[in-house]
Design a protein around this motif. Structure first.
Motif, PDB file in Angstrom:
ATOM      1  N   ILE A 155      -7.825   3.189   1.057  1.00 53.08           N
ATOM      2  CA  ILE A 155      -6.237   3.389   0.336  1.00 53.08           C
ATOM      3  C   ILE A 155      -5.752   2.300  -0.054  1.00 53.08           C
ATOM      4  O   ILE A 155      -5.161   2.370  -1.152  1.00 53.08           O
ATOM      5  CB  ILE A 155      -5.491   4.000   1.655  1.00 53.08           C
ATOM      6  N   ALA A 156      -5.765   1.185   0.727  1.00 52.02           N
ATOM      7  CA  ALA A 156      -5.056  -0.004   0.279  1.00 52.02           C
ATOM      8  C   ALA A 156      -5.588  -0.481  -1.302  1.00 52.02           C
ATOM      9  O   ALA A 156      -4.980  -0.883  -2.114  1.00 52.02           O
ATOM     10  CB  ALA A 156      -5.411  -1.096   1.163  1.00 52.02           C
ATOM     11  N   ARG A 157      -7.034  -0.559  -1.201  1.00 54.32           N
ATOM     12  CA  ARG A 157      -7.559  -0.917  -2.537  1.00 54.32           C
ATOM     13  C   ARG A 157      -7.206  -0.002  -3.485  1.00 54.32           C
ATOM     14  O   ARG A 157      -6.999  -0.578  -4.693  1.00 54.32           O
ATOM     15  CB  ARG A 157      -9.112  -0.701  -2.243  1.00 54.32           C
ATOM     16  N   GLY A 158      -7.210   1.377  -3.610  1.00 50.37           N
ATOM     17  CA  GLY A 158      -6.877   2.235  -4.318  1.00 50.37           C
ATOM     18  C   GLY A 158      -5.335   1.861  -4.899  1.00 50.37           C
ATOM     19  O   GLY A 158      -4.944   2.159  -6.115  1.00 50.37           O
ATOM     20  N   LEU A 159      -4.346   1.787  -3.762  1.00 50.43           N
ATOM     21  CA  LEU A 159      -2.859   1.318  -4.151  1.00 50.43           C
ATOM     22  C   LEU A 159      -2.968   0.081  -4.949  1.00 50.43           C
ATOM     23  O   LEU A 159      -2.269  -0.068  -6.023  1.00 50.43           O
ATOM     24  CB  LEU A 159      -2.124   1.213  -3.021  1.00 50.43           C
ATOM     25  N   LEU A 160      -3.587  -0.885  -4.697  1.00 54.75           N
ATOM     26  CA  LEU A 160      -3.782  -2.203  -5.426  1.00 54.75           C
ATOM     27  C   LEU A 160      -4.137  -2.051  -6.733  1.00 54.75           C
ATOM     28  O   LEU A 160      -3.828  -2.710  -7.610  1.00 54.75           O
ATOM     29  CB  LEU A 160      -4.911  -3.240  -4.482  1.00 54.75           C
ATOM     30  N   TYR A 161      -5.309  -1.251  -6.913  1.00 53.89           N
ATOM     31  CA  TYR A 161      -5.572  -0.903  -8.479  1.00 53.89           C
ATOM     32  C   TYR A 161      -4.522  -0.167  -9.130  1.00 53.89           C
ATOM     33  O   TYR A 161      -4.188  -0.609 -10.396  1.00 53.89           O
ATOM     34  CB  TYR A 161      -6.837  -0.012  -8.209  1.00 53.89           C
ATOM     35  N   LEU A 162      -3.647   0.807  -8.640  1.00 51.10           N
ATOM     36  CA  LEU A 162      -2.787   1.315  -9.321  1.00 51.10           C
ATOM     37  C   LEU A 162      -1.533   0.258  -9.530  1.00 51.10           C
ATOM     38  O   LEU A 162      -1.078   0.332 -10.719  1.00 51.10           O
ATOM     39  CB  LEU A 162      -1.973   2.423  -8.440  1.00 51.10           C
ATOM     40  N   HIS A 163      -1.090  -0.509  -8.614  1.00 56.17           N
ATOM     41  CA  HIS A 163      -0.056  -1.731  -8.834  1.00 56.17           C
ATOM     42  C   HIS A 163      -0.359  -2.721  -9.846  1.00 56.17           C
ATOM     43  O   HIS A 163       0.403  -3.030 -10.473  1.00 56.17           O
ATOM     44  CB  HIS A 163       0.359  -1.868  -7.444  1.00 56.17           C
ATOM     45  N   GLU A 164      -1.765  -3.274  -9.621  1.00 52.24           N
ATOM     46  CA  GLU A 164      -2.047  -4.665 -10.271  1.00 52.24           C
ATOM     47  C   GLU A 164      -3.357  -4.478 -11.356  1.00 52.24           C
ATOM     48  O   GLU A 164      -3.366  -5.352 -12.038  1.00 52.24           O
ATOM     49  CB  GLU A 164      -2.026  -5.470  -9.329  1.00 52.24           C
ATOM     50  N   ASP A 165      -4.310  -3.701 -10.807  1.00 52.88           N
ATOM     51  CA  ASP A 165      -5.523  -3.915 -11.595  1.00 52.88           C
ATOM     52  C   ASP A 165      -5.810  -3.000 -12.707  1.00 52.88           C
ATOM     53  O   ASP A 165      -6.800  -3.112 -13.358  1.00 52.88           O
ATOM     54  CB  ASP A 165      -6.716  -3.855 -10.656  1.00 52.88           C
ATOM     55  N   SER A 166      -5.258  -1.893 -12.832  1.00 54.29           N
ATOM     56  CA  SER A 166      -5.466  -0.699 -13.733  1.00 54.29           C
ATOM     57  C   SER A 166      -4.780  -1.150 -15.059  1.00 54.29           C
ATOM     58  O   SER A 166      -3.950  -2.042 -15.165  1.00 54.29           O
ATOM     59  CB  SER A 166      -4.942   0.582 -13.471  1.00 54.29           C
ATOM     60  N   ARG A 167      -5.155  -0.553 -16.199  1.00 50.45           N
ATOM     61  CA  ARG A 167      -4.579  -0.725 -17.528  1.00 50.45           C
ATOM     62  C   ARG A 167      -3.196  -0.332 -17.568  1.00 50.45           C
ATOM     63  O   ARG A 167      -2.301  -0.963 -18.522  1.00 50.45           O
ATOM     64  CB  ARG A 167      -5.188   0.281 -18.637  1.00 50.45           C
ATOM     65  N   LEU A 168      -2.829   0.592 -16.409  1.00 50.39           N
ATOM     66  CA  LEU A 168      -1.227   0.847 -16.367  1.00 50.39           C
ATOM     67  C   LEU A 168      -0.825   0.449 -14.898  1.00 50.39           C
ATOM     68  O   LEU A 168      -1.750   0.481 -14.072  1.00 50.39           O
ATOM     69  CB  LEU A 168      -1.249   2.361 -16.711  1.00 50.39           C
ATOM     70  N   ARG A 169       0.422  -0.010 -15.062  1.00 51.10           N
ATOM     71  CA  ARG A 169       1.005  -0.277 -13.561  1.00 51.10           C
ATOM     72  C   ARG A 169       1.811   1.071 -13.163  1.00 51.10           C
ATOM     73  O   ARG A 169       2.723   1.450 -13.792  1.00 51.10           O
ATOM     74  CB  ARG A 169       2.028  -1.480 -13.467  1.00 51.10           C
ATOM     75  N   ILE A 170       1.237   1.678 -12.181  1.00 49.72           N
ATOM     76  CA  ILE A 170       1.290   2.953 -11.718  1.00 49.72           C
ATOM     77  C   ILE A 170       2.205   2.925 -10.294  1.00 49.72           C
ATOM     78  O   ILE A 170       1.516   2.330  -9.306  1.00 49.72           O
ATOM     79  CB  ILE A 170       0.032   3.931 -11.733  1.00 49.72           C
ATOM     80  N   ILE A 171       3.176   3.732 -10.425  1.00 51.41           N
ATOM     81  CA  ILE A 171       3.947   3.807  -8.890  1.00 51.41           C
ATOM     82  C   ILE A 171       3.813   5.440  -8.503  1.00 51.41           C
ATOM     83  O   ILE A 171       4.051   6.139  -9.075  1.00 51.41           O
ATOM     84  CB  ILE A 171       5.461   3.842  -8.984  1.00 51.41           C
ATOM     85  N   HIS A 172       2.898   5.620  -7.382  1.00 49.80           N
ATOM     86  CA  HIS A 172       2.572   6.803  -6.925  1.00 49.80           C
ATOM     87  C   HIS A 172       3.700   7.895  -6.704  1.00 49.80           C
ATOM     88  O   HIS A 172       3.958   8.916  -7.092  1.00 49.80           O
ATOM     89  CB  HIS A 172       1.503   6.751  -5.893  1.00 49.80           C
ATOM     90  N   ARG A 173       4.715   7.398  -5.864  1.00 49.59           N
ATOM     91  CA  ARG A 173       5.819   7.977  -5.484  1.00 49.59           C
ATOM     92  C   ARG A 173       5.790   9.184  -4.320  1.00 49.59           C
ATOM     93  O   ARG A 173       6.567   9.770  -4.021  1.00 49.59           O
ATOM     94  CB  ARG A 173       6.620   8.455  -6.656  1.00 49.59           C
ATOM     95  N   ASP A 174       4.451   9.670  -4.121  1.00 52.88           N
ATOM     96  CA  ASP A 174       4.526  10.600  -3.152  1.00 52.88           C
ATOM     97  C   ASP A 174       2.963  10.420  -2.437  1.00 52.88           C
ATOM     98  O   ASP A 174       2.287  11.352  -2.066  1.00 52.88           O
ATOM     99  CB  ASP A 174       4.049  12.079  -3.752  1.00 52.88           C
ATOM    100  N   LEU A 175       2.859   9.230  -1.674  1.00 52.27           N
ATOM    101  CA  LEU A 175       1.595   8.938  -1.079  1.00 52.27           C
ATOM    102  C   LEU A 175       1.744   9.490   0.199  1.00 52.27           C
ATOM    103  O   LEU A 175       2.838   9.091   1.067  1.00 52.27           O
ATOM    104  CB  LEU A 175       1.335   7.319  -0.776  1.00 52.27           C
ATOM    105  N   LYS A 176       0.885  10.148   0.972  1.00 54.80           N
ATOM    106  CA  LYS A 176       0.868  10.869   2.200  1.00 54.80           C
ATOM    107  C   LYS A 176      -0.372  11.199   2.693  1.00 54.80           C
ATOM    108  O   LYS A 176      -1.438  11.385   1.819  1.00 54.80           O
ATOM    109  CB  LYS A 176       2.085  11.989   2.200  1.00 54.80           C
ATOM    110  N   ALA A 177      -0.701  11.783   3.958  1.00 52.39           N
ATOM    111  CA  ALA A 177      -2.109  12.229   4.514  1.00 52.39           C
ATOM    112  C   ALA A 177      -2.659  13.226   3.650  1.00 52.39           C
ATOM    113  O   ALA A 177      -3.794  13.102   3.387  1.00 52.39           O
ATOM    114  CB  ALA A 177      -1.706  12.287   5.867  1.00 52.39           C
ATOM    115  N   SER A 178      -1.678  14.104   3.233  1.00 52.30           N
ATOM    116  CA  SER A 178      -2.136  15.343   2.781  1.00 52.30           C
ATOM    117  C   SER A 178      -2.810  15.001   1.125  1.00 52.30           C
ATOM    118  O   SER A 178      -3.498  15.764   0.442  1.00 52.30           O
ATOM    119  CB  SER A 178      -1.229  16.402   2.567  1.00 52.30           C
TER     120      SER A 178
END
Length: 394
Positions: free
Chosen positions: A187-210
């Motif tokens: 999960i941490a690596r997935g968020l790191l990709y969204l925030h810093e490593d992807s073509r876009l900088r993405i804020i998920h805004r609804d990260l939760k267990a489900s």
């Protein structure tokens, strides 16, 4: 006398005429009401169909990097959306398992008419997730807009969502420490990709267990990007009058002031980390008289040098205690009240895999069980996940 009789007859005639006219008007009115209702519904349906057609044309003109599926293909794959194919239900609508003609298994998210999400969230998810490729993000296979149907097609995750394991006493027994730690890191690596490593900088805004799905090898994949936001250039934070997300996972500056950033997702990750470690939901009250939720309960144990009492009972025989305590400290660092005090996800990933000493956390914050003191006056929770949308003028 003969004249008065004629007057009486004329009065009776007029009375009969009035009664007939009134009765006719009443009958006509009674018959007219259903017609008007039918006509109004027909006009509304035509308008909705025209709007949907216009939206479909507009959507088809977007630069979409995933294919469009026909409704007939989806109906066949899901056996006409059979109840036997139903996997679950979320804010978007019902989710079905499907099998394509070539035998490929898919997950089908069908927008519900009562959903608080709509075409904008649908477009947001398709456009965003189509541009993202990472082993810890769920893969979008396609979409369908046809008639009144709005559908997303994903890769099928045979083990379902994370919450179905960590909050289920029976299934949690197979959820050992090595598996949980692998999921935390994924999960941490997935968020790191969204925030810093992807073509876009993405804020998920609804990260939760489900919203974390598990593949056949129990690898985690972040899903549901309908509420996500793109940051461009050097932008690091934004502000909104429409706060979306799940109460209990939202950072205080976001829930109260609508201010969101990558640190908002870091806060949500901190809550999720606590839930994975303890097997308990953050919204659960541990001491009703004191109003303690999971964050406050865990912090009290930390202060009293009893952090191991937080361990999920299913982990007592296989937990690596040093890793557990390290993860607990990281969760507190992610839950700091001021967003500038929280680490970014690159630091979190390094802390998870490193052995160097970690900073001492300050007392964390959580909004569960507390009132939001703000000019925002109302909130409307949806069913199921208590996902809230705070609208203008509150």
């Amino acid at each position: 006398m003969p004249g008065s009789g004629q007057v009486l007859k004329n009065k009776q005639k007029r009375r009969v005429i009035v009664i007939v006219v009134v009765a006719t008007a009443v009958v006509f009115g009674v018959l007219l009401i259903p017609y008007c209702i039918w006509k109004r519904k027909s006009l509304r349906d035509n308008m909705e169909n025209n709007v949907m057609l216009d939206q479909n044309i507009e959507f088809q003109s977007e630069d979409i990097e995933v294919p469009s599926f026909s409704l007939a293909t989806i109906v066949t794959a899901t056996n006409n959306f059979s109840s036997d194919s139903k996997l679950g239900e979320g804010g978007f609508g019902l989710v079905y398992k499907g099998t394509l003609i070539d035998g490929h298994e898919i997950a089908v998210k069908r927008l519900s008419r009562s959903s608080i999400q709509g075409l904008n969230e649908f477009k947001n998810e398709v456009i965003l997730i189509a541009k993202l490729q990472h082993r810890n993000l769920v893969r979008l296979l396609g979409y369908c807009i046809e008639g009144e149907e709005i559908i997303l097609i994903y890769e099928y995750m045979p083990n379902g969502s994370l919450d179905s394991f960590i909050f289920d006493k029976t299934r949690a027994k197979v959820f050992d420490w090595s598996m949980r730690f692998n999921i935390i890191c994924g999960i941490a690596r997935g968020l790191l990709y969204l925030h810093e490593d992807s073509r876009l900088r993405i804020i998920h805004r609804d990260l939760k267990a489900s919203n974390v799905l598990l593949d056949s090898k129990m690898n985690p994949k972040i899903s549901d990007f309908g509420m996500a936001r793109i940051f461009g250039g050097d932008q690091t934070e934004g502000n909104t009058n429409r706060v979306v997300g799940t109460y209990g996972y939202m950072a205080p500056e976001y829930a109260i002031d609508g201010l969101f950033s990558v640190k908002s997702d870091v806060y949500s990750f901190g809550i999720l980390l606590l839930e994975i470690l303890s097997g308990k939901k953050n919204r659960r009250s541990f001491h009703p008289s004191q109003g303690l939720n999971l964050v406050a309960y865990a912090w009290n144990l930390w202060k009293d040098d009893k952090p191991l009492e937080l361990i999920d009972t299913c982990l007592e025989d296989n937990c690596i205690l040093l890793e557990f305590v390290r993860c607990l400290r990281i969760s507190f660092l992610c839950l700091q009240q001021h967003h500038e005090d929280r680490p970014n996800m690159s630091s979190v990933v390094m802390m998870l895999h490193g052995e160097s000493s970690l900073p001492e956390p300050k007392e964390p914050t959580s909004l569960v069980g507390k009132k939001l003191s703000s000019s925002r006056k109302s909130q409307s929770p949806s069913t199921n996940e208590i996902t809230v949308t705070l609208l203008e003028a509150r």
